[in-house]
Motif scaffolding. Sequence first.
Motif, PDB file in Angstrom:
ATOM      1  N   UNK A  46       0.828  -1.200   0.000  1.00 13.77           N
ATOM      2  CA  UNK A  46       0.000   0.000   0.000  1.00 13.77           C
ATOM      3  C   UNK A  46       0.870   1.262   0.000  1.00 13.77           C
ATOM      4  N   UNK A  47       1.913   1.250   0.816  1.00 17.90           N
ATOM      5  CA  UNK A  47       2.838   2.381   0.860  1.00 17.90           C
ATOM      6  C   UNK A  47       3.537   2.559  -0.489  1.00 17.90           C
ATOM      7  N   UNK A  48       3.974   1.461  -1.077  1.00 14.20           N
ATOM      8  CA  UNK A  48       4.623   1.480  -2.380  1.00 14.20           C
ATOM      9  C   UNK A  48       3.692   2.067  -3.439  1.00 14.20           C
ATOM     10  N   UNK A  49       2.453   1.599  -3.455  1.00 13.95           N
ATOM     11  CA  UNK A  49       1.491   2.078  -4.450  1.00 13.95           C
ATOM     12  C   UNK A  49       1.215   3.567  -4.264  1.00 13.95           C
ATOM     13  N   UNK A  50       1.084   4.003  -3.024  1.00 15.54           N
ATOM     14  CA  UNK A  50       0.826   5.422  -2.750  1.00 15.54           C
ATOM     15  C   UNK A  50       1.975   6.295  -3.225  1.00 15.54           C
ATOM     16  N   UNK A  51       3.204   5.866  -2.925  1.00 15.31           N
ATOM     17  CA  UNK A  51       4.373   6.639  -3.366  1.00 15.31           C
ATOM     18  C   UNK A  51       4.505   6.613  -4.886  1.00 15.31           C
ATOM     19  N   UNK A  52       4.232   5.473  -5.480  1.00 15.42           N
ATOM     20  CA  UNK A  52       4.307   5.356  -6.933  1.00 15.42           C
ATOM     21  C   UNK A  52       3.266   6.262  -7.588  1.00 15.42           C
ATOM     22  N   UNK A  53       2.049   6.270  -7.073  1.00 16.27           N
ATOM     23  CA  UNK A  53       0.990   7.121  -7.599  1.00 16.27           C
ATOM     24  C   UNK A  53       1.375   8.597  -7.482  1.00 16.27           C
ATOM     25  N   UNK A  54       1.937   8.981  -6.331  1.00 20.88           N
ATOM     26  CA  UNK A  54       2.349  10.378  -6.141  1.00 20.88           C
ATOM     27  C   UNK A  54       3.429  10.768  -7.154  1.00 20.88           C
ATOM     28  N   UNK A  55       4.349   9.854  -7.415  1.00 19.46           N
ATOM     29  CA  UNK A  55       5.400  10.134  -8.392  1.00 19.46           C
ATOM     30  C   UNK A  55       4.861  10.270  -9.802  1.00 19.46           C
ATOM     31  N   UNK A  56       3.966   9.398 -10.178  1.00 17.14           N
ATOM     32  CA  UNK A  56       3.370   9.460 -11.513  1.00 17.14           C
ATOM     33  C   UNK A  56       2.527  10.730 -11.649  1.00 17.14           C
ATOM     34  N   UNK A  57       1.754  11.048 -10.597  1.00 14.21           N
ATOM     35  CA  UNK A  57       0.961  12.288 -10.630  1.00 14.21           C
ATOM     36  C   UNK A  57       1.853  13.503 -10.807  1.00 14.21           C
ATOM     37  N   UNK A  67       7.286  18.807  -3.765  1.00 14.39           N
ATOM     38  CA  UNK A  67       8.504  19.104  -4.518  1.00 14.39           C
ATOM     39  C   UNK A  67       9.031  17.847  -5.189  1.00 14.39           C
ATOM     40  N   UNK A  68       9.734  18.033  -6.284  1.00 11.86           N
ATOM     41  CA  UNK A  68      10.256  16.923  -7.066  1.00 11.86           C
ATOM     42  C   UNK A  68      11.252  16.094  -6.264  1.00 11.86           C
ATOM     43  N   UNK A  69      12.045  16.737  -5.421  1.00  8.69           N
ATOM     44  CA  UNK A  69      13.012  16.005  -4.601  1.00  8.69           C
ATOM     45  C   UNK A  69      12.340  15.023  -3.663  1.00  8.69           C
ATOM     46  N   UNK A  70      11.199  15.403  -3.103  1.00  5.77           N
ATOM     47  CA  UNK A  70      10.459  14.491  -2.231  1.00  5.77           C
ATOM     48  C   UNK A  70       9.909  13.302  -3.012  1.00  5.77           C
ATOM     49  N   UNK A  71       9.473  13.558  -4.227  1.00  4.57           N
ATOM     50  CA  UNK A  71       8.953  12.479  -5.070  1.00  4.57           C
ATOM     51  C   UNK A  71      10.075  11.504  -5.406  1.00  4.57           C
ATOM     52  N   UNK A  72      11.253  12.027  -5.765  1.00  2.88           N
ATOM     53  CA  UNK A  72      12.397  11.171  -6.073  1.00  2.88           C
ATOM     54  C   UNK A  72      12.807  10.369  -4.847  1.00  2.88           C
ATOM     55  N   UNK A  73      12.818  11.003  -3.694  1.00  2.00           N
ATOM     56  CA  UNK A  73      13.131  10.294  -2.450  1.00  2.00           C
ATOM     57  C   UNK A  73      12.108   9.194  -2.189  1.00  2.00           C
ATOM     58  N   UNK A  74      10.861   9.451  -2.537  1.00  2.00           N
ATOM     59  CA  UNK A  74       9.823   8.429  -2.394  1.00  2.00           C
ATOM     60  C   UNK A  74      10.065   7.233  -3.294  1.00  2.00           C
ATOM     61  N   UNK A  76      13.003   6.142  -4.438  1.00  2.00           N
ATOM     62  CA  UNK A  76      14.130   5.400  -3.875  1.00  2.00           C
ATOM     63  C   UNK A  76      13.724   4.768  -2.543  1.00  2.00           C
ATOM     64  N   UNK A  77      13.003   5.513  -1.731  1.00  4.53           N
ATOM     65  CA  UNK A  77      12.585   5.031  -0.422  1.00  4.53           C
ATOM     66  C   UNK A  77      11.698   3.814  -0.495  1.00  4.53           C
ATOM     67  N   UNK A  78      10.801   3.773  -1.450  1.00  7.33           N
ATOM     68  CA  UNK A  78       9.909   2.619  -1.549  1.00  7.33           C
ATOM     69  C   UNK A  78      10.671   1.360  -1.917  1.00  7.33           C
ATOM     70  N   UNK A  81      12.675   0.352   1.204  1.00 10.18           N
ATOM     71  CA  UNK A  81      11.766  -0.172   2.222  1.00 10.18           C
ATOM     72  C   UNK A  81      11.324  -1.601   1.902  1.00 10.18           C
ATOM     73  N   UNK A  82      10.927  -1.849   0.679  1.00 11.89           N
ATOM     74  CA  UNK A  82      10.474  -3.191   0.306  1.00 11.89           C
ATOM     75  C   UNK A  82      11.629  -4.181   0.337  1.00 11.89           C
ATOM     76  N   UNK A  83      12.748  -3.812  -0.257  1.00 18.87           N
ATOM     77  CA  UNK A  83      13.891  -4.726  -0.258  1.00 18.87           C
ATOM     78  C   UNK A  83      14.431  -4.942   1.149  1.00 18.87           C
ATOM     79  N   UNK A  84      14.458  -3.886   1.955  1.00 20.18           N
ATOM     80  CA  UNK A  84      14.902  -4.023   3.338  1.00 20.18           C
ATOM     81  C   UNK A  84      13.968  -4.897   4.152  1.00 20.18           C
ATOM     82  N   UNK A  85      12.679  -4.724   3.956  1.00 21.68           N
ATOM     83  CA  UNK A  85      11.700  -5.558   4.655  1.00 21.68           C
ATOM     84  C   UNK A  85      11.825  -7.018   4.272  1.00 21.68           C
ATOM     85  N   UNK A  86      11.944  -7.292   2.983  1.00 21.06           N
ATOM     86  CA  UNK A  86      12.113  -8.685   2.545  1.00 21.06           C
ATOM     87  C   UNK A  86      13.432  -9.275   3.037  1.00 21.06           C
TER      88      UNK A  86
END
Length: 124
Positions: A46-57, A67-74, A76-78, A81-86
Amino acid sequence: SKRPLNAVNRLNRNALRILTLLVIGAGLLYGWEVALSVASGGFLAYLNFSWLKAGVDKILGLETGRRTGLILAGFVGRLVLILGGLFAIIHFSFMSLYGALLGLSIFVLAGILETVFLFKKRTS
């Protein structure tokens, strides 16, 4: 009169419904550890999808507030987060890997459900 939901809202709603059913089913069939794994995977999805949607928007110009920097951080962050969790699940074996993968699949399942819904609607 209720306003019809768009596809993204339906995907979100259906993904949360699927996640709820999967967590309850996993808890009843396999115990709380697997249910927690499914819930954790679903949260990451859900977090991944939300960040992905925000980036595409942002890329499409649909969102102007962030800001674009926050989107880029999102973006990379997603991934981190997913790889770290797995990695943590596999390395420390404190949760079920299969449960987490099942939780991560909620948007795939929601997409399949949406496809069936649209196909059925079109053929009726």
